[in-house]
Structure formats: C-alpha cells, structure tokens
Write an enzyme that holds these catalytic residues in place. Sequence first.
Site, short mmCIF file in Angstrom:
data_model
loop_
_atom_site.label_atom_id
_atom_site.label_comp_id
_atom_site.label_asym_id
_atom_site.label_seq_id
_atom_site.Cartn_x
_atom_site.Cartn_y
_atom_site.Cartn_z
N HIS A 62 0.59 -0.95 0.30
CA HIS A 62 -0.36 -0.19 0.26
C HIS A 62 0.87 1.13 -0.23
O HIS A 62 1.29 1.79 1.22
CB HIS A 62 -1.15 -0.24 1.43
N ARG A 66 2.12 9.05 -5.68
CA ARG A 66 1.83 10.40 -7.35
C ARG A 66 1.99 10.20 -8.89
O ARG A 66 1.24 12.00 -8.93
CB ARG A 66 1.56 11.01 -6.42
N ASP A 154 -8.39 2.31 -4.44
CA ASP A 154 -7.95 2.92 -3.12
C ASP A 154 -8.46 4.10 -3.24
O ASP A 154 -7.38 5.08 -3.61
CB ASP A 154 -6.15 2.64 -2.90
N ASN A 280 -6.90 8.72 6.24
CA ASN A 280 -7.81 7.99 6.39
C ASN A 280 -7.44 6.52 5.87
O ASN A 280 -7.09 5.48 5.12
CB ASN A 280 -8.44 8.65 5.10
N ASP A 307 1.05 3.08 3.89
CA ASP A 307 -0.32 3.53 3.06
C ASP A 307 0.41 4.58 2.86
O ASP A 307 0.15 6.18 3.41
CB ASP A 307 -1.30 3.80 3.77
N HIS A 311 2.43 14.36 0.75
CA HIS A 311 1.58 15.61 0.43
C HIS A 311 2.80 16.69 0.47
O HIS A 311 4.16 16.80 1.31
CB HIS A 311 0.22 16.54 0.81
#
Length: 428
Positions: A62, A66, A154, A280, A307, A311
């Site tokens: 996971h 990007r 996802d 999340n 995960d 950002h």
Amino acid sequence: MLLIKNGYVVDPKTGRNGLYDVLVEDGRIAKVDTCICDTDYDDIETFDAKGMYIMPGFVDLHEHFREPGYTYKETVKTGALAAARGGYTSVFCMPNTNPVIDSTETYNMLMDIIDRDACIHVYPVGAVTCGQKGTELADIKAMAELGMKAISEDGKSVMDSGLYARALDIAKECGITVFAHCEDINLVRGGVMNAGKYAEELGLPGITNAVEDITAARDIFLAKETGVKLHLCHVSTKDSVRMLELLKDSEHKITGEVCPHHFTLSDADIPCDDANYKMNPPLRSKEDVEALISGIKSGAISVIATDHAPHSEEEKSGSMKNSPFGIVGSETAFALSYTELVDKGIISLYELVKCMSTNPAEVADIDAGGLDEGDVADLVIADIDTWYHIDKSKFLSMGKNTPFDGRKVKGKIIRTYVSGELVYREEN
C-alpha cells in the site's frame, strides 16, 4: 558476487532464525550456511554484518507514488528511494493518480516510468472503475494480462455493490487480488478525524467506525460469494478485527493489513488541529488500537503496510478541515513496528518479518519474501539495538508530512539490496 557474513538471518519462509552467512550470485541467493569462506571465490565483495540482522526485503502492499499527475508530492523515483531507505524491495502503488491507472494505456505508461526510474520492484495496482468514478468497470482483464497483480479503488469504495461484485468475479477469473479500501462515503459527512470526545474538544467533524465496518462486511460477504482473494486495506476498527478473527482459519482467501500509525497512535494523541495527524481511516480510539495490536498478535491481521501518502508542505500546513488525508510511512514503518511491537514483547522479530515480508508477498503472489537458495536476492540489513530519533529532514521522500518527527525508535535500516544490487546504504 556478494558475501554477507556474520549476520543474524530471520527468514520465516525457510524457518531460519540464527547466525548465517549469505552468498549472492547473479541476483539470487546462491547459498546460506553457517560459514561461507570468501577465499573460496574470485571477484567477491564481502560485507561484515556482525551484530546486524539480515531479513528478506520488505513488501509493501500500500503506497502512493503520485506519478503520473501529482509529481509535486512524489515521483516514482523519489518514492522508490524512500521505500528502499525503509527496507522495502517490492511495493504496490495505488491507482489514484492523474490519469487513473484504469486501462492498458495508463498501465503501460506507468510501467515505462517504473522501468526507467525505480530502484526497487514496483507493481502498479489497477483501478476497479474507469477514472475511479464508480460507474463503469475499468479494463481489469486486459491489465491483468499485462501482469497487473491487484485492483483497488483506493481512496474510496465502489458504492454500487452490483458493479463491485462483477469486478470481483473478473478478478477471480484473472487470479488477481482485490485490495479493498472500506469506506461508506455516505456516512463520512465531512469528517476529518475519529468521532468522539477528542473531535468534539477540537471542534472537528468526526468519522465513525461504521464508515469502515459496514463496507468491510459487504466486501467480505461478496468475497465469500465470489471466491476472490480479498485483502482489506488499512484496518482501523475493533469490529473489522473481529471479522478477520472469524475468518482466520476459514477456507476463504481474505486477509487484512494494519498501518503503524494505527497501532502506534490513537485520537487521544492528537495535540491540536494539526493536519499531520489527518489520515484515512483516521486515528481511532485506544480501544480500537488495543484490538489492532491483539489482531496482529493472534494472526487475524497478517500484514503490516504503510499507506505511504505524501503531500506538499503547503497542503498540510492548515487545518484538518481543508487539508488532504494521508501521512508518509515507508521510511518509518519498520522502526515504529519494531519499537512498538517487538521491543515491547508483543510479537517476535520473526513474526514481524512475516507481517512485513513473507505474508504480503504471499497475499500478492509475487516472487519475494524469502532468502532460500535460488530466491531473488532482495534483502535488508538492519541494526535493531540502537535508539535514534526520526528526523523528517532526512527523508528521501518528497513528502515530510508525518506526526512522528522526533520520535525515539529502534530499528535502523543499514543496507537494502534488490536483486543483489545495493540500492540504499545508511551513511550515518
């Protein structure tokens, strides 16, 4: 030729758990023995791993790299380098890029980038629906024919159960795994952190456990009906763990993963309206955290994944109300897991390696997760005894969005090898 001497090998695939030398030739494990003499071979490089641990390279089911579309957050190149620094030699990158990975064209486009830029094995995950819009199935069969190992929506769930069931049928036919992000979007209602007293104290809208649990139950029932291999992503609630507990010894091919942030932090640890704590699913209650740890210990949760969701600093600088979900994780996952689970006596290092390498390789059906003779020489060497502080300024990922900056941990990756080639070396 590479000879790694005097290391402590932890390999659940073969059952080895002791001092061994490891010989690598032509990208594969040539020999594992208690004593291999370097003078027996010509043109050999020797690394003394005395006091260190040798493990099969970690497999992350996971990640978010990007690229394409959001290269200001991360690229395949930087994401792969960051993963290598975390000990990962194989990773699965999610399809919520721009464009979405939903066709042979976008799949091949991403594979070209991976072949050019990735220093580790990177497996693109295909979307379930076109553009992840939830209305029309992606070209799952054609992507599977190109080598795609898994599909996922996802970042969201396919809310049309009939459409989703058809996707599961196709995945079963193709022999690929479904990675399920379990979230009933109709119940989110603008939530940004776990619902409860801490959300109320911070004046932030909450996300209830039912958002995850309802969709997890649906996906499990559909998987049982279709016989597809289902893997629940980023499990965060006590009831999702209970469902996996019930399935643990069943004939159904249903597994689940947990992320280090979910068993390391709870909503009580969020100090203020800090977007670095927004992910999340959200950080849950202490009761949920205890259930996750129990699930890891019992084997109901068989995989630890990151995960990894980078950002930009600007995106994460404001309130949780208007910042994106996600934190980075590939460079901190092993250290956090070792410190919280192994160093505290909850599971052994052998069991942790199963969760981070052997088990995820089995879930995804890839040639990884072991150090047997003939296996691909994907391996990681770590120092598990020295304490250090996580320093986000040293991250190789473009993303620095982590709540763990400054946290004291054990478990530093010293070297990572992919097909016998050194792709990361700790300089400090």
